[in-house]
Design an enzyme around this catalytic site. Structure first.
Site, PDB file in Angstrom:
ATOM      1  N   ASP A  58       0.869  -1.164   0.000  1.00 25.66           N
ATOM      2  CA  ASP A  58       0.000   0.000   0.000  1.00 25.66           C
ATOM      3  C   ASP A  58       0.917   1.228   0.000  1.00 25.66           C
ATOM      4  O   ASP A  58       2.072   1.143   0.414  1.00 25.66           O
ATOM      5  CB  ASP A  58      -0.872  -0.031   1.260  1.00 25.66           C
ATOM      6  N   ASP A  71      -1.483  -1.082   6.074  1.00 27.07           N
ATOM      7  CA  ASP A  71      -1.719  -0.635   7.450  1.00 27.07           C
ATOM      8  C   ASP A  71      -3.149  -0.198   7.729  1.00 27.07           C
ATOM      9  O   ASP A  71      -3.479   0.133   8.866  1.00 27.07           O
ATOM     10  CB  ASP A  71      -0.776   0.526   7.787  1.00 27.07           C
ATOM     11  N   ASP A 124      -6.900  -2.144   3.561  1.00 27.97           N
ATOM     12  CA  ASP A 124      -5.917  -3.154   3.160  1.00 27.97           C
ATOM     13  C   ASP A 124      -6.245  -4.536   3.726  1.00 27.97           C
ATOM     14  O   ASP A 124      -5.659  -5.533   3.287  1.00 27.97           O
ATOM     15  CB  ASP A 124      -4.517  -2.755   3.655  1.00 27.97           C
TER      16      ASP A 124
END
Length: 637
Positions: A317, A513, A517
């Site tokens: 990410d 995080d 996600d």
């Protein structure tokens, strides 16, 4: 008394009785066998009991049973010393394995010892009363003296303090905490006494979760350890079948005496036992998991640590994972006298909590000369902020406040260039004239480029998945030299990409995080959560980096590679020793004492080799990623 101390005491007692029996035997004392018998009993009681219980309760034959049978067989043919020596060395290897296991698990024990049992609860009258941590409720106020451990998770409500968070993050440098910052139970208050508000119960604190994760991981075997455990039962059956054949075939067809045939059968029972093979993986895996925990990396099972060595693709990410998660001012251009502009900029932005406003405040907090306290600042939804001062109208925001505003061509060209670089542009107006503009960007973390370069050098495909727009994604990707980029991704699209990647590459990892996600983390072969992220991301991930430090991911990969290398060494070595000893026994080159030493010695060596995984994995700090070179980026969506 701990199991480790009991095992060591039994080993010492077995050795002393064996030595006594040897002395009595050399002086022709007829009662020497009693000393040998006691040595075998005290040294082999624990393993024999465990072997019998495992066989009866679980219908599972193991090496403990083979060793007991070998010791009994040696005594039957009058080799009392050999039987006692076999028991002693087997007991010694068992004690060493107990030591290795306890040493590997000491990290969780030390963590549990760091967790406070009591706290100073501040009651309504302001008096601090000692209370069990388990009785604290959300919303309670707790006093933490200087030098004391923070008892539970909460929010700092008093003045700033310095906190040692090494128990959680593995980072020895203290962290400065201010009002409303989050505090974690088990960390140490290095500053003056502080007060905090409890935000989680003792069972739900981050510290408690860490302890549970490490404990669960150390009780979850790797694939290799599970496979070895499965074949142990079959292997022991084969050995028990081979021993009678070794006794009767040479006796009936090769002309060996009964004594020699039976003796060789007992030697085979010893040397063919897979003790070293069984100990090849588990102690090493426990040591590696403990090493990770000590350095702020939590694995939820040995299988994930083992799989990391076979990684073929890794996806990240962007925000908060590859980047800082907060924008910073990368460009600041003032077109008029800057002092007044900076003063107005800080005066207006200090009244906003928007991340862009905070970035501007951080950039200019040391440059302003005056704050206009009486200024009436208005928030214009969708545009920015505005205020009037001494007849001048000031505005700040991302867009154009008035349709009549005309940009200078040079300003337009420069700001368009900033937009092309993926940056957010903020304008400061005075009477509808642009007098300053700023470029802001969520920049990559300092270590991100080095870590990505490392994975690419290892032949691992790198991908960035982000919900951000294409230009910003490209700006970050160009800096980090990522192989593939996907922008404007929704959570379900990240998940679909991860599943496709798993199908293409096999073992893949997702690093993230946030809540968005979580689905991708759950569907990747290895989900990696950043410790500073959401609780959901940490819950569904397979491993957690307690610090938001990507170098820990690189360290984990190297640790996994070292684990694979050591386990492979152990398996090859133990199998080679078993085959060599079996052949030596068949050709009558080896005696029972040397068979015992060769077999049990190999077990001790593989355990010691596995303990090397407790050593800290060092990263090559001299290795730097190459300077940026233009490359073709695959940009999707």
């Amino acid at each position: 008394m701990s199991q480790e101390k009991k095992a060591m005491l039994a080993t010492i007692l077995c050795l002393l009785l064996m030595i006594l029996g040897f002395i009595l035997e050399k002086t022709n004392n007829p009662y020497a066998f009693i000393s040998y018998l006691l040595a075998i009993f005290f040294g082999g009681y624990k393993q024999t009991k465990e072997g019998l219980l495992d066989t009866i309760q679980n219908k599972h034959l193991n090496v403990d049973l083979l060793m007991a049978l070998a010791a009994i067989g040696a005594c039957i043919i009058g080799h009392w010393f050999e039987g006692a020596m076999l028991t002693f060395i087997f007991c010694l290897s068992g004690a060493l394995e107990e030591y290795a296991t306890n040493k590997s698990k000491k990290e969780i024990s030390s963590l549990m010892n760091l967790q406070p049992k009591t706290a100073l609860l501040v009651n309504q009258s302001g008096k601090a009363i000692e209370t069990a941590v388990s009785e604290l409720q959300i919303g309670d106020t707790v006093l933490v003296p200087k030098g004391a451990s923070i008892p539970i998770d909460g929010i700092l409500i008093s003045t700033a303090s310095s906190i040692d968070e090494s128990a959680i993050t593995g980072e020895s440098i203290p962290v400065e905490k201010g009002q409303n910052d989050e505090l974690f139970g088990g960390t140490l208050n290095l500053g003056e006494a502080l007060t905090m508000t409890v935000t989680k119960t003792s069972d739900d604190s981050l510290f408690s979760k860490i302890i549970r994760l490490v404990d669960e991981a150390q009780n979850t075997p790797s694939k290799t350890a599970s496979f070895i455990e499965k074949i142990e039962n079959i292997y022991v059956k084969i050995v028990l079948l081979a021993v009678p054949l070794m006794i009767f075939i040479p006796y009936l067809f090769l002309g060996w005496t009964w004594a020699e045939s039976f003796y060789r059968g007992m030697v085979l029972l010893v040397v063919a036992s897979p003790c070293a093979l069984v100990a090849s993986a588990t102690p090493a895996t426990l040591a590696a998991i403990s090493n990770g925990a000590r350095n702020g990396v939590l694995f939820k099972g040995g299988i994930y640590l083992e799989n990391l060595a076979a990684l073929k693709a890794i996806s990240f990410d962007k925000t908060g994972t590859l980047t800082q998660g907060m924008p910073i001012v990368t460009d600041a251009v003032f077109l008029a006298e800057s002092d007044e502009a900076v003063n107005m900029l800080v005066t207006m932005e200090r009244q906003s909590t928007h991340p862009l406003a905070q970035a501007l405040m951080n950039r200019f907090e040391d440059q302003y000369t005056m704050i206009y306290e009486q200024l009436d600042v208005k928030n214009i939804i969708g545009f920015g902020m505005a205020a009037d001062k001494d007849g001048d109208h000031w505005q700040i925001g991302k867009g154009v406040f008035n349709e009549n505003t005309v940009f200078d061509k040079q300003i337009l060209a420069r700001t368009n260039s900033l937009h092309e670089e993926g940056k957010t542009v903020i304008y400061l107006y005075k009477n509808e004239e642009v007098i300053a503009y700023f470029g802001l960007l969520d920049v990559p973390k300092p270590e991100a480029k080095q870590v990505l370069h490392f994975f690419k050098k290892e032949g691992i495909h790198t991908t960035m998945m982000t919900g951000d727009h294409k230009k910003t994604a490209l700006a970050v990707a160009k800096e980090l030299e990522i192989d593939e980029i996907y922008a404007n991704c929704l959570p379900e699209e990240k998940t679909a990409l991860i599943l496709k990647q798993k199908e293409t590459y096999g073992i893949n990892a997702m690093v993230g995080d946030g809540i968005n996600d979580a689905p991708a983390l759950a569907n990747a072969a290895i989900g990696v959560a950043m410790g500073g992220g959401t609780a959901i991301a940490m819950d569904v991930a397979d491993m957690v980096l307690m610090q938001n430090d990507l170098k820990k991911l690189q360290m984990s990969y190297l640790l996994s590679k070292k684990l694979k290398r050591i386990v492979t060494q152990n398996i090859c070595f133990s199998v080679a020793v078993i085959l060599l000893l079996i052949l030596s026994n068949f050709f009558q080159f080896i005696s029972l004492p040397f068979g015992v030493i060769g077999h049990e010695g190999s077990t001790i060596l593989v355990i010691l080799n596995g303990l090397r995984l407790l050593q800290t994995i060092s990263l090559d700090k001299s290795e730097q990623p190459p300077k940026f070179q233009q490359q073709k980026l695959s940009l999707s969506k």
